[in-house]
Design an enzyme around this catalytic site. Structure first.
Site, PDB file in Angstrom:
ATOM      1  N   ASN A   1      47.794 -56.622   1.359  1.00 44.69           N
ATOM      2  CA  ASN A   1      47.032 -55.790   0.430  1.00 44.69           C
ATOM      3  C   ASN A   1      46.605 -54.539   1.200  1.00 44.69           C
ATOM      4  O   ASN A   1      45.753 -54.618   2.077  1.00 44.69           O
ATOM      5  CB  ASN A   1      45.815 -56.594  -0.067  1.00 44.69           C
ATOM      6  CG  ASN A   1      44.928 -55.782  -0.985  1.00 44.69           C
ATOM      7  OD1 ASN A   1      45.251 -54.642  -1.330  1.00 44.69           O
ATOM      8  ND2 ASN A   1      43.809 -56.362  -1.378  1.00 44.69           N
TER       9      ASN A   1
ATOM     10  N   LYS B   1      45.106 -52.015   0.028  1.00 48.87           N
ATOM     11  CA  LYS B   1      43.853 -51.492  -0.535  1.00 48.87           C
ATOM     12  C   LYS B   1      43.945 -49.975  -0.718  1.00 48.87           C
ATOM     13  O   LYS B   1      45.009 -49.471  -1.094  1.00 48.87           O
ATOM     14  CB  LYS B   1      42.662 -51.927   0.335  1.00 48.87           C
ATOM     15  CG  LYS B   1      42.667 -53.451   0.585  1.00 48.87           C
ATOM     16  CD  LYS B   1      41.372 -53.999   1.111  1.00 48.87           C
ATOM     17  CE  LYS B   1      41.494 -55.510   1.298  1.00 48.87           C
ATOM     18  NZ  LYS B   1      40.240 -56.135   1.674  1.00 48.87           N
TER      19      LYS B   1
ATOM     20  N   HIS C   1      40.684 -59.185  -7.481  1.00 49.18           N
ATOM     21  CA  HIS C   1      40.260 -59.112  -6.078  1.00 49.18           C
ATOM     22  C   HIS C   1      38.737 -58.988  -6.035  1.00 49.18           C
ATOM     23  O   HIS C   1      38.137 -58.343  -6.898  1.00 49.18           O
ATOM     24  CB  HIS C   1      40.923 -57.910  -5.382  1.00 49.18           C
ATOM     25  CG  HIS C   1      40.718 -57.952  -3.906  1.00 49.18           C
ATOM     26  ND1 HIS C   1      39.544 -57.545  -3.320  1.00 49.18           N
ATOM     27  CD2 HIS C   1      41.513 -58.403  -2.901  1.00 49.18           C
ATOM     28  CE1 HIS C   1      39.638 -57.736  -2.003  1.00 49.18           C
ATOM     29  NE2 HIS C   1      40.815 -58.258  -1.728  1.00 49.18           N
TER      30      HIS C   1
ATOM     31  N   GLU D   1      36.837 -57.197  -4.408  1.00 50.47           N
ATOM     32  CA  GLU D   1      36.322 -55.818  -4.414  1.00 50.47           C
ATOM     33  C   GLU D   1      36.258 -55.283  -5.843  1.00 50.47           C
ATOM     34  O   GLU D   1      35.386 -54.470  -6.171  1.00 50.47           O
ATOM     35  CB  GLU D   1      37.193 -54.932  -3.502  1.00 50.47           C
ATOM     36  CG  GLU D   1      36.898 -55.235  -2.028  1.00 50.47           C
ATOM     37  CD  GLU D   1      38.077 -55.102  -1.086  1.00 50.47           C
ATOM     38  OE1 GLU D   1      39.075 -54.464  -1.460  1.00 50.47           O
ATOM     39  OE2 GLU D   1      38.003 -55.646   0.027  1.00 50.47           O
TER      40      GLU D   1
ATOM     41  N   GLU E   1      40.057 -66.200  -1.444  1.00 57.34           N
ATOM     42  CA  GLU E   1      39.546 -65.254  -0.453  1.00 57.34           C
ATOM     43  C   GLU E   1      38.026 -65.339  -0.424  1.00 57.34           C
ATOM     44  O   GLU E   1      37.356 -64.710  -1.261  1.00 57.34           O
ATOM     45  CB  GLU E   1      39.952 -63.828  -0.821  1.00 57.34           C
ATOM     46  CG  GLU E   1      41.443 -63.604  -0.913  1.00 57.34           C
ATOM     47  CD  GLU E   1      41.804 -62.119  -0.760  1.00 57.34           C
ATOM     48  OE1 GLU E   1      42.566 -61.822   0.156  1.00 57.34           O
ATOM     49  OE2 GLU E   1      41.301 -61.290  -1.521  1.00 57.34           O
TER      50      GLU E   1
ATOM     51  N   GLY F   1      37.465 -58.638   5.689  1.00 52.97           N
ATOM     52  CA  GLY F   1      37.175 -57.438   6.468  1.00 52.97           C
ATOM     53  C   GLY F   1      36.050 -57.615   7.475  1.00 52.97           C
ATOM     54  O   GLY F   1      35.548 -56.647   8.029  1.00 52.97           O
TER      55      GLY F   1
ATOM     56  N   SER G   1      40.338 -61.978   6.849  1.00 48.54           N
ATOM     57  CA  SER G   1      40.477 -61.859   8.303  1.00 48.54           C
ATOM     58  C   SER G   1      41.646 -62.663   8.880  1.00 48.54           C
ATOM     59  O   SER G   1      41.556 -63.186   9.995  1.00 48.54           O
ATOM     60  CB  SER G   1      39.156 -62.221   9.004  1.00 48.54           C
ATOM     61  OG  SER G   1      38.143 -61.306   8.615  1.00 48.54           O
TER      62      SER G   1
HETATM   63  P1  13P Z   1      41.165 -58.629   5.484  1.00 48.68           P
HETATM   64  O1  13P Z   1      42.441 -59.313   5.890  1.00 48.68           O
HETATM   65  O2  13P Z   1      41.081 -57.219   5.970  1.00 48.68           O
HETATM   66  O3  13P Z   1      39.967 -59.452   5.784  1.00 48.68           O
HETATM   67  O4  13P Z   1      41.221 -58.485   3.870  1.00 48.68           O
HETATM   68  C1  13P Z   1      41.522 -59.588   3.102  1.00 48.68           C
HETATM   69  C2  13P Z   1      41.761 -59.157   1.704  1.00 48.68           C
HETATM   70  O5  13P Z   1      40.854 -58.715   1.016  1.00 48.68           O
HETATM   71  C3  13P Z   1      43.121 -59.239   1.184  1.00 48.68           C
HETATM   72  O6  13P Z   1      43.164 -59.042  -0.189  1.00 48.68           O
END
Ligand code: 13P
Length: 249
Positions: A9, A11, A96, A98, A168, A174, A214
């Protein structure tokens, strides 16, 4: 046997030059990889056309980070599956954390998106997961259950077979705080038991459940070894050629 799926992803992180370089790097790098894993990347909507052009024919599928559940219509700023079909894109990330957190997407709205994706022959990668507060107050399983039951409401057994789930935990995204393989496996096994209640044992065994939060080259192996962890949905570590390639089993 479920195939492993390594998805990235990207983002809102890369500019066009960086996204192009990453796609070119993946294209080149996978020529030397012998892997049965399914590979998938989710670039920014703006870069889909370019990245898709580069990766077409390489075996790496390209998906959109979001869709709006409608054909071509007046929804300013949104992306329709009809537009993605022009690019032969068939995967969409749905829900997601976010988007749940910052764009206020609700379980009910995500259910509409999933239903619409399936009607349009798209494969939704449906994201679920609890926040730190929810975990610390012992609500992890309740939250996961609600997200699965509400998000997949009225989905038929046949359609359910086409879905990919991504667990997730929000506290691991992150932050560098990866769930331990045991914590992740516990949640994945719970998700699978919920899928079994909804769709029966055969269907629940088909649906891939990816872990996200992560994931890095140095922890991916121990996660993928767990029986209910069928791959990764990776943010940061998927956005550099070498680390993405190093995630592939
Ligand atoms: P990270 O791997 O940066 O923690 O992000 C995970 C994520 O949100 C994938 O959709």
């Amino acid at each position: 046997m479920r195939k492993k799926i390594i998805s990235g992803n990207w983002k809102m992180n890369l500019n066009l030059a960086q996204a192009t370089e990453l796609a070119e790097g993946i294209k080149k790098g996978i020529q030397n990889k012998k892997s049965d894993a399914q590979l998938l990347v989710f670039p920014s909507t703006l870069h889909l056309q370019k990245v898709n052009e580069i990766l077409t024919g390489t075996g790496v599928d390209v998906g959109c980070q979001n869709i709006y559940p409608s054909g071509l219509a007046a929804f300013t700023g949104e992306t329709s599956t009809d537009q993605l079909k022009d690019l032969k894109i068939r995967y969409a990330l749905i829900g997601h954390s976010e988007r749940r957190q910052f764009m206020g997407e609700t379980d009910e709205f995500l259910n509409r998106k999933i239903t619409f994706c399936l009607k349009e022959s798209f494969i939704p990668v449906f994201c679920i997961g609890e926040t730190l507060g929810e975990r610390e107050s012992g609500k992890t399983f309740d939250v996961i259950k609600r997200q699965v039951v509400e998000g997949l409401r009225n989905i038929t057994n046949d359609d359910a077979k086409k879905i990919i789930i991504a667990y997730e935990p929000v506290w691991a995204i992150g932050t560098g705080k990866v769930a331990t393989p045991e914590q992740a496996e516990e949640a994945h096994a719970y998700v699978r038991s919920e899928l079994k209640s909804l769709f029966g044992s055969e269907v629940s065994e088909i649906i891939p459940i990816l872990y996200g939060g992560s994931v890095k080259p140095d922890n991916v192996k121990s996660l993928l070894e767990k029986p209910n962890i069928d791959g990764g949905l990776v943010g940061g570590a998927s956005q550099k050629t070498d680390s993405y390639l190093a995630l592939i089993p």
